[in-house]
Design a protein around this motif. Sequence first.
Motif, PDB file in Angstrom:
ATOM      1  N   PRO A  15      -2.735 -24.411 -32.908  1.00  0.00           N
ATOM      2  CA  PRO A  15      -2.653 -25.003 -34.251  1.00  0.00           C
ATOM      3  C   PRO A  15      -2.758 -26.525 -34.197  1.00  0.00           C
ATOM      4  O   PRO A  15      -2.008 -27.173 -33.475  1.00  0.00           O
ATOM      5  CB  PRO A  15      -1.277 -24.550 -34.755  1.00  0.00           C
ATOM      6  N   ILE A  16      -3.688 -27.087 -34.961  1.00  0.00           N
ATOM      7  CA  ILE A  16      -3.874 -28.541 -35.047  1.00  0.00           C
ATOM      8  C   ILE A  16      -3.625 -28.952 -36.496  1.00  0.00           C
ATOM      9  O   ILE A  16      -4.283 -28.446 -37.411  1.00  0.00           O
ATOM     10  CB  ILE A  16      -5.300 -28.960 -34.623  1.00  0.00           C
ATOM     11  N   PRO A  17      -2.668 -29.842 -36.773  1.00  0.00           N
ATOM     12  CA  PRO A  17      -2.393 -30.253 -38.151  1.00  0.00           C
ATOM     13  C   PRO A  17      -3.638 -30.848 -38.816  1.00  0.00           C
ATOM     14  O   PRO A  17      -4.391 -31.585 -38.190  1.00  0.00           O
ATOM     15  CB  PRO A  17      -1.285 -31.307 -38.009  1.00  0.00           C
ATOM     16  N   SER A  18      -3.836 -30.533 -40.073  1.00  0.00           N
ATOM     17  CA  SER A  18      -4.992 -31.054 -40.808  1.00  0.00           C
ATOM     18  C   SER A  18      -4.842 -32.549 -41.061  1.00  0.00           C
ATOM     19  O   SER A  18      -3.743 -33.048 -41.282  1.00  0.00           O
ATOM     20  CB  SER A  18      -5.144 -30.314 -42.146  1.00  0.00           C
ATOM     21  N   GLY A  19      -5.972 -33.270 -40.997  1.00  0.00           N
ATOM     22  CA  GLY A  19      -5.978 -34.696 -41.269  1.00  0.00           C
ATOM     23  C   GLY A  19      -5.627 -35.568 -40.081  1.00  0.00           C
ATOM     24  O   GLY A  19      -5.706 -36.796 -40.171  1.00  0.00           O
ATOM     25  N   VAL A  20      -5.244 -34.965 -38.960  1.00  0.00           N
ATOM     26  CA  VAL A  20      -4.858 -35.745 -37.785  1.00  0.00           C
ATOM     27  C   VAL A  20      -6.085 -36.209 -36.997  1.00  0.00           C
ATOM     28  O   VAL A  20      -6.133 -37.333 -36.518  1.00  0.00           O
ATOM     29  CB  VAL A  20      -3.916 -34.914 -36.883  1.00  0.00           C
ATOM     30  N   VAL A  21      -7.077 -35.353 -36.882  1.00  0.00           N
ATOM     31  CA  VAL A  21      -8.278 -35.644 -36.096  1.00  0.00           C
ATOM     32  C   VAL A  21      -9.409 -36.064 -37.028  1.00  0.00           C
ATOM     33  O   VAL A  21      -9.829 -35.289 -37.901  1.00  0.00           O
ATOM     34  CB  VAL A  21      -8.707 -34.418 -35.265  1.00  0.00           C
ATOM     35  N   SER A  22      -9.904 -37.289 -36.863  1.00  0.00           N
ATOM     36  CA  SER A  22     -10.994 -37.772 -37.716  1.00  0.00           C
ATOM     37  C   SER A  22     -12.329 -37.151 -37.333  1.00  0.00           C
ATOM     38  O   SER A  22     -13.202 -36.965 -38.174  1.00  0.00           O
ATOM     39  CB  SER A  22     -11.095 -39.298 -37.637  1.00  0.00           C
ATOM     40  N   GLY A  23     -12.496 -36.847 -36.056  1.00  0.00           N
ATOM     41  CA  GLY A  23     -13.746 -36.266 -35.575  1.00  0.00           C
ATOM     42  C   GLY A  23     -13.722 -34.753 -35.569  1.00  0.00           C
ATOM     43  O   GLY A  23     -13.138 -34.115 -36.442  1.00  0.00           O
ATOM     44  N   LYS A  24     -14.307 -34.180 -34.535  1.00  0.00           N
ATOM     45  CA  LYS A  24     -14.443 -32.735 -34.434  1.00  0.00           C
ATOM     46  C   LYS A  24     -13.428 -32.171 -33.453  1.00  0.00           C
ATOM     47  O   LYS A  24     -13.110 -32.788 -32.438  1.00  0.00           O
ATOM     48  CB  LYS A  24     -15.867 -32.396 -33.974  1.00  0.00           C
ATOM     49  N   VAL A  25     -12.910 -30.971 -33.754  1.00  0.00           N
ATOM     50  CA  VAL A  25     -11.982 -30.275 -32.861  1.00  0.00           C
ATOM     51  C   VAL A  25     -12.745 -29.139 -32.180  1.00  0.00           C
ATOM     52  O   VAL A  25     -13.328 -28.286 -32.849  1.00  0.00           O
ATOM     53  CB  VAL A  25     -10.769 -29.713 -33.615  1.00  0.00           C
ATOM     54  N   THR A  26     -12.731 -29.144 -30.844  1.00  0.00           N
ATOM     55  CA  THR A  26     -13.471 -28.143 -30.077  1.00  0.00           C
ATOM     56  C   THR A  26     -12.549 -27.498 -29.052  1.00  0.00           C
ATOM     57  O   THR A  26     -11.868 -28.201 -28.301  1.00  0.00           O
ATOM     58  CB  THR A  26     -14.664 -28.772 -29.333  1.00  0.00           C
ATOM     59  N   ARG A  27     -12.523 -26.165 -29.035  1.00  0.00           N
ATOM     60  CA  ARG A  27     -11.788 -25.444 -27.998  1.00  0.00           C
ATOM     61  C   ARG A  27     -12.781 -24.864 -27.007  1.00  0.00           C
ATOM     62  O   ARG A  27     -13.766 -24.244 -27.392  1.00  0.00           O
ATOM     63  CB  ARG A  27     -10.945 -24.308 -28.596  1.00  0.00           C
ATOM     64  N   THR A  28     -12.495 -25.068 -25.716  1.00  0.00           N
ATOM     65  CA  THR A  28     -13.349 -24.566 -24.656  1.00  0.00           C
ATOM     66  C   THR A  28     -12.572 -23.567 -23.809  1.00  0.00           C
ATOM     67  O   THR A  28     -11.427 -23.830 -23.430  1.00  0.00           O
ATOM     68  CB  THR A  28     -13.843 -25.715 -23.749  1.00  0.00           C
ATOM     69  N   GLU A  29     -13.190 -22.432 -23.508  1.00  0.00           N
ATOM     70  CA  GLU A  29     -12.565 -21.453 -22.624  1.00  0.00           C
ATOM     71  C   GLU A  29     -12.532 -22.014 -21.203  1.00  0.00           C
ATOM     72  O   GLU A  29     -13.508 -22.597 -20.743  1.00  0.00           O
ATOM     73  CB  GLU A  29     -13.353 -20.144 -22.634  1.00  0.00           C
ATOM     74  N   PRO A  30     -11.402 -21.875 -20.500  1.00  0.00           N
ATOM     75  CA  PRO A  30     -11.348 -22.362 -19.121  1.00  0.00           C
ATOM     76  C   PRO A  30     -12.284 -21.573 -18.225  1.00  0.00           C
ATOM     77  O   PRO A  30     -12.526 -20.384 -18.433  1.00  0.00           O
ATOM     78  CB  PRO A  30      -9.884 -22.140 -18.718  1.00  0.00           C
ATOM     79  N   ALA A  31     -12.836 -22.247 -17.230  1.00  0.00           N
ATOM     80  CA  ALA A  31     -13.741 -21.594 -16.290  1.00  0.00           C
ATOM     81  C   ALA A  31     -12.968 -20.603 -15.426  1.00  0.00           C
ATOM     82  O   ALA A  31     -11.880 -20.909 -14.939  1.00  0.00           O
ATOM     83  CB  ALA A  31     -14.424 -22.632 -15.407  1.00  0.00           C
ATOM     84  N   ILE A  32     -13.513 -19.408 -15.270  1.00  0.00           N
ATOM     85  CA  ILE A  32     -12.878 -18.360 -14.467  1.00  0.00           C
ATOM     86  C   ILE A  32     -13.710 -18.120 -13.227  1.00  0.00           C
ATOM     87  O   ILE A  32     -14.917 -17.875 -13.330  1.00  0.00           O
ATOM     88  CB  ILE A  32     -12.721 -17.053 -15.267  1.00  0.00           C
ATOM     89  N   ASP A  33     -13.079 -18.211 -12.072  1.00  0.00           N
ATOM     90  CA  ASP A  33     -13.786 -17.983 -10.808  1.00  0.00           C
ATOM     91  C   ASP A  33     -13.901 -16.478 -10.563  1.00  0.00           C
ATOM     92  O   ASP A  33     -12.907 -15.806 -10.292  1.00  0.00           O
ATOM     93  CB  ASP A  33     -13.020 -18.664  -9.675  1.00  0.00           C
TER      94      ASP A  33
END
Length: 205
Positions: free
Chosen positions: A181-199
């Motif tokens: 959860p990211i509060p609205s209005g906190v990030v002026s740019g873009k919010v991106t979630r990346t899956e961690p690399a799995i070996d």
Amino acid sequence: DDLFVFAATIVVDGTVKGDLVAFGQTVTVNGVVEGDLMAAGQAVIINGAINDDARIAGAALQLTSKAVIGDDLIAAGASLETQPSSQVKGDLVVGSAQALLAGDVAGDVTAGTAALELRGAFGGDVQAYVDVTSDTQGMPPLNMYMTQSPIAIPSVPAGLTVADSAKIAGNLEYTSTKELPIPSGVVSGKVTRTEPAIDTETVEI
């Protein structure tokens, strides 16, 4: 000129007209370092001004409310805390078990940690490698283990926590197995979630 200090307890109250290199159990900088700071110890506390870069390592790392880093801060250790009103005028790079960033950072933040809390103002992008899973989310805070620390260790929940008071002028990118959860209005740019690399490579024994 430059100052090199090796002792159990190091306290700098004056002005160093060059770089400061300090290795000890507890390193406290209350004065001014006109060049770079390179410090390592069980605890490193910055109460004063570092006019150029700071590179610090140790179990407990703390920038108090009076701390000013003139350029970049690179930190490695168990815990990093930047208190409200502290300033990093360049970029901040941290690799630690946990980090509480309540102060202001003018540039970008790159953090690799199991627990990261953002409360301050950040002038650039924030990249957080937190890798939250159902196992790590329930882990007890670090301050339960570091009872012998010479300074108080903040309690930081596992994963990424973004407070309502935080301000991120750029983008927020975080690596996690689950949506956070990211509060609205906190990030002026873009919010991106990346899956961690799995070996997926298998090892034959």
